[in-house]
Design an enzyme around this catalytic site. Structure first.
Site, PDB file in Angstrom:
ATOM      1  N   ASN A  44       2.241  -6.891  -2.523  1.00  0.00           N
ATOM      2  CA  ASN A  44       2.314  -8.128  -1.731  1.00  0.00           C
ATOM      3  C   ASN A  44       1.284  -8.125  -0.608  1.00  0.00           C
ATOM      4  OD1 ASN A  44       3.760  -6.094  -0.402  1.00  0.00           O
ATOM      5  ND2 ASN A  44       5.146  -7.556   0.583  1.00  0.00           N
TER       6      ASN A  44
ATOM      7  N   ASP B 203      10.521   2.035   1.775  1.00  0.00           N
ATOM      8  CA  ASP B 203      10.248   0.598   1.883  1.00  0.00           C
ATOM      9  C   ASP B 203       9.619   0.296   3.248  1.00  0.00           C
ATOM     10  OD1 ASP B 203      10.049  -2.091   1.374  1.00  0.00           O
ATOM     11  OD2 ASP B 203      12.200  -2.502   1.446  1.00  0.00           O
TER      12      ASP B 203
ATOM     13  N   HIS C  19       7.110   3.367  -2.499  1.00  0.00           N
ATOM     14  CA  HIS C  19       7.511   2.042  -2.012  1.00  0.00           C
ATOM     15  C   HIS C  19       7.059   1.844  -0.571  1.00  0.00           C
ATOM     16  CE1 HIS C  19      11.052  -1.097  -1.897  1.00  0.00           C
ATOM     17  NE2 HIS C  19       9.889  -1.604  -1.528  1.00  0.00           N
TER      18      HIS C  19
ATOM     19  N   HIS D  80       5.979  -5.020  10.724  1.00  0.00           N
ATOM     20  CA  HIS D  80       5.867  -6.363  11.295  1.00  0.00           C
ATOM     21  C   HIS D  80       5.632  -6.217  12.795  1.00  0.00           C
ATOM     22  CE1 HIS D  80       7.242  -8.246   7.593  1.00  0.00           C
ATOM     23  NE2 HIS D  80       8.299  -7.468   7.588  1.00  0.00           N
TER      24      HIS D  80
END
Length: 472
Positions: A78, A322, A44, A326
């Site tokens: 994504n 995960d 992930h 950013h």
């Protein structure tokens, strides 16, 4: 040139061996405080390549993974454009990165990333295809668009890069599979033999967990049953179809209760949680602000304790990061506008060791299973069998009191895929995001005092990363 580690302990047997690893430097190290184990695996991660490489790239993401002791990761779909197997269109965001490299789909581009960019990445990686076209949730992807990228499909026409980086799972991670395409997605999973990785949470409004903290912040809340609704829905689908569903980042007591019951029934259900859900509750938002904003949101302290209990009793099958990079500028936009997610690959072991092992909930050996052998089983990887490797390749060297075995990885064939991590399970260290290998810095764990640290990562019997005798 070799790195020689004396008196290193084997994680699952306690045997003490000497380990010789091919490396650029010639060093001999007292490794009596170290443990060797199969490399960590993470099903992930988000590496933002193509389309958002200002946040992370395959190069920086893989460097972060190797620094954290990971030898294999699964790239979520994504990307921009989305990893749906459809040919990209010139002019759409991210398309130029794919087209300029000479490829027409994101899958093909990522499979050939090393070739296209003339780099050698320090970890192995698999790819996860989208459940819906463009990850828009409107139309299920066509199996014909991506089945050719599966490892067992038409092997004779695949090159080495495609075989090394196959599509092995399906997900719309970042979003749950939408109700209107649920049946065709499960049909696609069943037809292809992939497993479904489900983002088990959906909300249309809200930014943080609904409760006293959201009210204190004046921020719209997300009820805990937004996760349970997806969990219960997909458990019923697993019962109906026999499809294996793996739930990502489970975070609430009520969801763990539902998963326990499904497992007791014998349904093909597995789940993960993440380091931040065992280490933090929503009260962390008051201290760390949007650095602690994620999806699913950090839940209540009671849910955090329930998450630890689910790890301890085996309801949680594995730990995944995960890893979600950013920029700090994006994270400073405030609770309503800042993107969800934190980076985690480089401090996951230390955070989990501090909370779970030092806290007395699980053993060192169990933490390694949760980060290594269990995710490898989920992803269908043949995990390095250290006992078999020692029996096959280690030489016995008589000593004064007993016989020690010496494993020289330089003598192990590369195609044996011996992937290992060297750990100091007791090292105390401070998390410093400024020294991360990731391009991103968005973590609430900066400044944390943790214990347990990966010291070296070995891929294919060769040293891929080392901080032994280094300040890092």
């Amino acid at each position: 040139m070799t790195l020689t580690l004396h008196d290193i302990k084997v994680w699952n047997t306690g045997e003490v061996i000497d380990l010789i690893v091919p490396s650029d430097a010639d060093k001999t190290v007292d490794a009596s405080a170290m443990t060797i184990a199969p490399g960590f695996e993470d099903p992930h991660v988000h590496f933002r390549d193509p389309g958002q490489t200002y946040k992370e790239s395959m190069v920086s993401g893989c460097a972060a993974a190797a620094s954290g002791g990971y030898t294999n990761v699964l790239i979520m779909p994504n990307t921009v454009p989305a990893m749906d197997g459809v040919k990209v269109t010139a002019g759409e965001p991210g398309a130029s990165e794919v087209l300029d490299a000479g490829f027409d789909t994101v899958i093909d581009y990522l499979q050939h990333y090393e070739q296209a960019h003339d780099v050698t990445l320090p970890v192995r990686y698999d790819l996860c295809v989208c459940a819906s076209k463009g990850r828009a949730g409107k139309e299920a992807t066509d199996v014909a668009d991506w089945i050719g990228y599966l490892p067992e499909h038409d092997d004779d026409n695949k090159d080495a890069y495609q075989l090394a980086h196959p599509v092995t799972a399906i997900s719309d991670d970042g979003s749950a599979v939408t109700p209107e395409i649920l049946d065709p997605v499960f049909d696609n999973v069943k037809e292809s033999g992939l497993y479904l990785i489900e983002h088990c949470e959906h909300h249309d409004t809200g930014a943080v967990n609904e409760g006293p903290v959201s009210r204190e912040l004046g921020v719209p809340g997300i009820p805990e049953d937004t996760e349970l609704k997806i969990v219960e829905r997909d458990i019923e689908m697993a019962r109906k179809t026999g499809v294996h569903v793996h739930f990502q980042h489970v975070s609430t007591a009520i969801s763990f209760d539902a998963i326990r019951k499904a497992k007791a029934e014998g349904l093909p259900i597995t789940c993960e949680t993440a380091p931040h859900y065992v280490a933090l509750c929503d009260e962390a938002l008051l201290k760390y602000g949007t650095l602690a904003k994620m999806n699913p949101p950090l839940r209540s302290e009671e849910d955090r304790k329930a998450t630890i209990a689910a790890v301890a009793d085996g309801t949680v099958d594995l730990l995944a990061t995960d890893h979600a990079p950013h920029t700090m500028e994006e994270k400073e936009l405030g609770f309503l506008d800042a993107p969800n997610g934190i980076i985690g690959l480089e401090c996951a072991y230390g955070v989990c060791h501090k909370i779970l092992v030092d806290g007395g909930f699980i053993s060192d050996e169990r933490l390694i299973e949760l980060m290594s052998t269990a995710p490898a089983e989920l992803m269908g990887h043949d995990k390095t069998d250290l006992t078999a490797v020692l029996d096959e390749y280690a030489d016995a060297v008589p000593g004064d009191d007993d016989t020690k075995r010496v494993l020289d990885l330089g003598k192990v064939p590369a195609d044996d895929n011996v992937d290992l991590v060297v750990l100091n399970t007791n090292e105390e260290w401070t998390v410093d995001p400024e020294r991360f290998h990731s391009s991103a810095r968005n973590t609430p764990f900066g400044g944390w005092q943790v214990t347990g640290r990966p010291l070296a990562t070995i891929i294919g019997s060769k040293l891929a990363f080392s901080r032994i005798d280094k300040e890092d």
